[in-house]
Design a protein around this motif. Sequence first.
Motif: not given
Length: 424
Positions: A245, A248-249, A252-253, A329, A332, A336
């Motif tokens: 991800h 996409r994020w 957040a990652c 976040l 998100q 995850m």
Amino acid sequence: MAKLTKRVVDALKPDPARDIFVWDEALKGFGLRMKPSGAASYIVQYRTRQGQTRRLAFAKVGTLAPEEARTEARLLLAEAQKGSDPSAQRHAEREALTVEHLCSQYLEAARKGLVCVRSGKAKRPSTVAIDEGRVSRHIVPLIGSKVANTLVSTDVQRMADAIAAGKTAAIIKTKARGVARVTGGQVAAKRVVGLLGGIWSWAAKRGLVGGPNPARGLDLRADKPKDRTLTTGELASLGDAMRNHAERWPLACGALRLIALTALRRGEAYGLRWREIDSDGSCLRLIDSKTGRSTRPIGEAALKHLRSLPKLHDEYVFPGRGGDGGADLKKQVAAMFDAAGLKDARGHDLRRSFASIAAELGYSDATIGELLGHARRGVTAVHYIRRPDAALIAAADRVAERIAAAMDGGRGAEVVSLPKVRRR
């Protein structure tokens, strides 16, 4: 002057130009007042010990029979004879501070930084926001109209029982496209009671309330200790989800990996500023954490991750959409964990996992507390130490290396690269 009887009262007619007073010949000080509108009330008139004349309307004509009103008047006049002032007491009751108004004064002071926590520091704005929600969604609907000085522990216990039973549960619209779910429950009940107890203590020190704190000694279920930690396999699954991800994020990652490698609190990670990163000192110098200013030793794996992040904003590492603060976040990050098959785990469990791994590596509770940024006592630690101890940096390095290896599935340290976007 005549004895007030039903016949006398029924025969009265209003005067459009003035109030009419009729005094009872059987009980001095007892009478009736009729307004030009025709509304009539039973009254008592007496003198205070200071020689002031008072009038008190105590019942509307029609709600009590004349004999019943005379009995009530006799009691009020007896109180006045003993030195009391029934009229002043009635006014005081009407103007008495309610629980809702008391909470409003507390929150207003908290917003101005005038309410301190146990460490002596002002409550953080995020904490005040949580307090506002607990007041508006639980305290005010259940006991907000009660006079604060008459509040007793049984009132607060009933409030706690109602919250625990979910009676204040609701879905509240908070933004144009978002809602907040208020579920209640045992944990919410305990925290709301704790807040009310703090409000009462604050108010008592300022003379706003008196008597024992009604939030003390209640029957509340203790919070169940949380001990969720992630295994090596679960860390690997989370690492896979982050790689899947990353496009996409990306924010957040990046934030989630930082939390895993440093044990930062969620708000500390999301609101991290570039100037708080001290690469040479192998630490983060947080300006405003839960425990105030905090120097947090971090390992090489965490530093490598931070160096890999593009500078999307001049101040914030993970900027929000408006650019005036850190990104939110939470949703998100939760997604995850769900994608990794860890629906019962969230970001704070990484902080607990960090501490667990540090314990497995043989580090003491004191060392782990320093790595996690727990509140420290002592002038030396707070004001004079500018660099973390080499042993702490070494500990942070070992723990972060172990977590990075687990999240990368033994492939060696990998970084989550954020997309290159125009700087704000």
